[in-house]
Write an enzyme that holds these catalytic residues in place. Structure first.
Site, PDB file in Angstrom:
ATOM      1  N   SER A 125       0.833  -1.208   0.000  1.00 55.68           N
ATOM      2  CA  SER A 125       0.000   0.000   0.000  1.00 55.68           C
ATOM      3  C   SER A 125       0.861   1.248   0.000  1.00 55.68           C
ATOM      4  CB  SER A 125      -0.860   0.040   1.267  1.00 55.68           C
ATOM      5  OG  SER A 125      -1.736  -1.031   1.303  1.00 55.68           O
ATOM      6  N   GLU A 158      -5.339  -1.102  -8.281  1.00 60.75           N
ATOM      7  CA  GLU A 158      -4.396  -0.127  -8.836  1.00 60.75           C
ATOM      8  C   GLU A 158      -3.183  -0.893  -9.365  1.00 60.75           C
ATOM      9  OE1 GLU A 158      -5.121   3.829  -6.082  1.00 60.75           O
ATOM     10  OE2 GLU A 158      -3.799   2.292  -5.314  1.00 60.75           O
TER      11      GLU A 158
HETATM   12  P1  NAD Z   1      -1.764  -9.621   7.354  1.00 63.95           P
HETATM   13  O1  NAD Z   1      -0.995  -9.319   8.561  1.00 63.95           O
HETATM   14  O2  NAD Z   1      -3.202  -9.986   7.473  1.00 63.95           O
HETATM   15  O3  NAD Z   1      -1.046 -10.809   6.559  1.00 63.95           O
HETATM   16  C1  NAD Z   1       0.315 -10.839   6.282  1.00 63.95           C
HETATM   17  C2  NAD Z   1       0.735 -12.300   6.175  1.00 63.95           C
HETATM   18  O4  NAD Z   1       2.045 -12.332   5.637  1.00 63.95           O
HETATM   19  C3  NAD Z   1       0.757 -13.024   7.504  1.00 63.95           C
HETATM   20  O5  NAD Z   1       0.018 -14.228   7.398  1.00 63.95           O
HETATM   21  C4  NAD Z   1       2.248 -13.287   7.748  1.00 63.95           C
HETATM   22  O6  NAD Z   1       2.491 -14.509   8.421  1.00 63.95           O
HETATM   23  C5  NAD Z   1       2.761 -13.333   6.322  1.00 63.95           C
HETATM   24  N1  NAD Z   1       4.191 -13.040   6.193  1.00 63.95           N
HETATM   25  C6  NAD Z   1       4.950 -12.173   6.883  1.00 63.95           C
HETATM   26  N2  NAD Z   1       6.225 -12.208   6.436  1.00 63.95           N
HETATM   27  C7  NAD Z   1       6.258 -13.126   5.438  1.00 63.95           C
HETATM   28  C8  NAD Z   1       7.284 -13.626   4.599  1.00 63.95           C
HETATM   29  N3  NAD Z   1       8.522 -13.176   4.697  1.00 63.95           N
HETATM   30  N4  NAD Z   1       6.967 -14.549   3.691  1.00 63.95           N
HETATM   31  C9  NAD Z   1       5.685 -15.019   3.596  1.00 63.95           C
HETATM   32  N5  NAD Z   1       4.684 -14.585   4.370  1.00 63.95           N
HETATM   33  C10 NAD Z   1       4.959 -13.659   5.275  1.00 63.95           C
HETATM   34  O7  NAD Z   1      -1.574  -8.373   6.386  1.00 63.95           O
HETATM   35  P2  NAD Z   1      -2.512  -7.891   5.185  1.00 63.95           P
HETATM   36  O8  NAD Z   1      -3.488  -6.897   5.706  1.00 63.95           O
HETATM   37  O9  NAD Z   1      -2.998  -9.063   4.434  1.00 63.95           O
HETATM   38  O10 NAD Z   1      -1.468  -7.070   4.308  1.00 63.95           O
HETATM   39  C11 NAD Z   1      -0.598  -7.698   3.420  1.00 63.95           C
HETATM   40  C12 NAD Z   1      -0.052  -6.690   2.436  1.00 63.95           C
HETATM   41  O11 NAD Z   1      -1.128  -6.104   1.722  1.00 63.95           O
HETATM   42  C13 NAD Z   1       0.720  -5.544   3.052  1.00 63.95           C
HETATM   43  O12 NAD Z   1       1.754  -5.197   2.189  1.00 63.95           O
HETATM   44  C14 NAD Z   1      -0.325  -4.457   3.138  1.00 63.95           C
HETATM   45  O13 NAD Z   1       0.228  -3.171   3.141  1.00 63.95           O
HETATM   46  C15 NAD Z   1      -1.091  -4.699   1.861  1.00 63.95           C
HETATM   47  N6  NAD Z   1      -2.470  -4.198   1.837  1.00 63.95           N
HETATM   48  C16 NAD Z   1      -3.281  -4.328   2.940  1.00 63.95           C
HETATM   49  C17 NAD Z   1      -4.595  -3.883   2.851  1.00 63.95           C
HETATM   50  C18 NAD Z   1      -5.527  -4.023   4.021  1.00 63.95           C
HETATM   51  O14 NAD Z   1      -6.571  -3.343   4.043  1.00 63.95           O
HETATM   52  N7  NAD Z   1      -5.257  -4.902   4.976  1.00 63.95           N
HETATM   53  C19 NAD Z   1      -5.092  -3.325   1.664  1.00 63.95           C
HETATM   54  C20 NAD Z   1      -4.241  -3.250   0.561  1.00 63.95           C
HETATM   55  C21 NAD Z   1      -2.936  -3.679   0.664  1.00 63.95           C
END
Ligand code: NAD
Length: 521
Positions: A125, A158
């Site tokens: 993000s 995006e």
């Molecule tokens: P989350 O914490 O729910 O999930 C992240 C997952 O990644 C966890 O299960 C964790 O164990 C795993 N992880 C951590 N390090 C890792 C590695 N080295 N290799 C493999 N897996 C690994 O987070 P999320 O909300 O799903 O966010 C994930 C990504 O998406 C981030 O980059 C975030 O900025 C982006 N994002 C989040 C949202 C949102 O609303 N939550 C929206 C758009 C983008």
């Protein structure tokens, strides 16, 4: 299927099985791809797949998918134990922890295990795609694929391209997202991309009005919703997203733009985060979520004036006239066209008379052009209304010299039109006008910098935030000249540089060019 989309026979890898990774895996599997899901936490991918099965079952139960298609989608999801198991995937989407060092490490590994023609996408993000790809052997195949939460339901994706991303790779990801039933938009890897960048003022302006002491959170939220037409107010939305997340996104845009005052974080929000009041998830944020939900400031009923005189041509007040008349107030209208002619006569000088409503008291209701109404003697300022036919509230502010009778008549006038009336302190740009003007300014600025096309900015903001209109279309409706006026007044009141109108906006206003058709030469 769109021209460059990956065929459904191509396996997709997803790294990170959290909120976003599992949603993305579900989208790709339902679209027909074999999906390999990897998470660093042992067992996390398998339990995520179990949860996805539940979501797919619910899609079947709601007739959004046939039972055989649901079974096939579930069968296509597979947890994998190592990144190396992603070899053979045509596209790997990384949705792991939001830390640059973690992402860089992952992409370095992925480059080693994936085939040369695999596309590597990040769902980040906040980080620059350019920075994530830096130092890789083939940075041209790294691109952003930014889904919104919840990924299976939100149409917007995006597709930010980093400095090294090849056109073919961006096109392929764009077309693949389209084939998955999404509405993708292209942009550069600019801080915040489109949505998280253009949406900053939605929070920033509400915070400024709060910090200026003009109104409380519940009142500002009600004005944005019921007068501005936004689905949620800024404070309730920040509480829903989480103040920690909201502050971090804002801070990241601010830091990446080297402290541009437009994105300066709020000390009030920082204090909330310091206190652990993140919002709904922690049980307290801007609101306390106990039995006593705060009511917005709303005026008691006042008698409507029998007859008023309307001068002008501005959208908000003009749009409310029919409702005022239907409420039993007689309105004498003097419309000023481009020529300034008053009811057809040519001896009228519009500069001599304020736009707005003349009340029986002799006081005026003036639709805001940004400056405080206290410059205008016995007068009341009227904030913009997003959709005059459907608004349920207006926001007014009395001038310092406003007579009590003038304010009472103004309140009664809008109550006659079945509108709740909120009275706040006389701040420049009030609430809706400053918010909309700043959203328009951000949107134009992104186009001016060549970061995204005008149509894509409006699409992204409608789909990504649920705003009633794209900011550029909104700016055209209000008039670019009026937006420039509001920004200019705000810039005078707060000389930090935050409110400087985009040069492209000023040019468009002068030339009468529609904002929706703006393009960089
Ligand atoms: P989350 O914490 O729910 O999930 C992240 C997952 O990644 C966890 O299960 C964790 O164990 C795993 N992880 C951590 N390090 C890792 C590695 N080295 N290799 C493999 N897996 C690994 O987070 P999320 O909300 O799903 O966010 C994930 C990504 O998406 C981030 O980059 C975030 O900025 C982006 N994002 C989040 C949202 C949102 O609303 N939550 C929206 C758009 C983008």
């Amino acid at each position: 299927m769109p021209g460059h989309a990956l065929a459904p026979s191509v396996p997709i890898g997803v790294v990170g099985a959290g909120t976003m990774g599992s949603g993305i895996a579900q989208v790709a599997a339902v679209a027909g791809h074999e999906v390999r899901l990897y998470d660093v936490l042992p067992g996390a991918a398998a339990s995520a797949i179990e949860r996805i099965h539940g979501h797919v079952d619910r899609m079947v139960a709601k007739d959004r998918l046939t039972a055989p298609d649901g079974d096939a989608a579930k069968a296509r999801l597979r947890p994998v134990q190592a990144l190396a198991d992603l070899a053979g995937c045509g596209l790997v989407i990384e949705a792991a922890l939001e830390e640059l060092s973690v992402k860089r490490e992952l992409f370095t590994e992925l480059e080693k295990v994936c085939g040369d023609d695999a596309v590597l996408a990040s769902n980040t993000s906040t980080f620059s795609i350019t920075a994530i790809a830096a130092g890789l052997q083939r940075p041209e195949r790294v691109v952003g694929m930014h889904f919104f939460n919840p990924a299976p339901l939100m149409a917007l994706v995006e597709v930010p391209a980093g400095a090294a991303t090849s056109e073919a790779v961006a096109e392929q990801v764009f077309d693949t997202a389209t084939a998955w039933g999404k509405t993708p938009v292209r942009c550069t890897s600019t801080p915040g991309f489109v949505v998280n960048r253009v949406a900053r003022p939605f929070y920033g302006e509400a915070l400024q009005v709060l910090e200026d002491g003009a109104a409380d959170c519940a009142t500002i939220d009600a004005v944005l919703r019921e007068s501005g037409g936004f689905r949620m107010g800024s404070f309730e939305l920040a509480d829903l997203v989480g103040n920690d997340v909201n502050l971090a996104v804002g801070r990241s845009v601010w830091e990446q733009t080297f402290g541009d005052p437009r994105y300066a974080p709020s000390t009030r929000q920082q204090a909330l985060v310091d206190a652990g009041w993140m919002g709904r998830k922690s049980g307290r944020g801007w609101y306390t979520y106990d039995d006593e939900s705060p009511e917005p400031a709303t005026e008691q009923p006042r008698p409507a004036p029998e007859r008023v005189v309307y001068h002008g041509g501005f959208a908000t007040c003009y749009g409310l006239l029919d409702r005022i008349v239907a409420g039993g107030v007689s309105v004498e209208r003097y419309l000023t066209g481009a020529s300034g002619a008053r009811n057809g006569s040519d001896d009228f000088d519009p500069s001599e008379i304020a736009y707005g409503v003349e009340l029986p008291s002799g006081g005026l209701v003036i639709e805001t052009t940004g400056e405080p109404v206290s410059m205008d003697g016995d007068a009341v300022s009227l904030d913009w209304v997003g959709d005059a036919a459907n608004a349920t509230r207006v926001c007014l502010a009395p001038s310092d010299a406003c007579e009590p009778n003038t304010l009472a008549e103004a309140i009664g006038l809008f109550q006659a039109a079945s509108l709740a009336v909120t009275v706040i302190d006389d701040v420049p740009g009030l609430v809706v006008a400053r918010t909309v003007s700043m959203l328009v300014n951000e949107a134009v600025d992104l186009v001016a910098r060549g970061e995204a096309a005008a149509a894509d900015v409006d699409t992204a903001m409608r789909l990504g935030t649920g705003y009633p209109r794209g900011p550029l279309a909104w700016g055209d409706e209000v008039g670019a000249g009026l937006v420039v006026d509001v920004l200019t007044e705000l810039a005078r009141a707060y000389p930090s540089g935050r409110y400087r109108p985009s040069p492209m906006l000023i040019r468009a206003a002068r030339a009468g060019r529609p904002l929706v058709s703006l393009a960089r030469r």
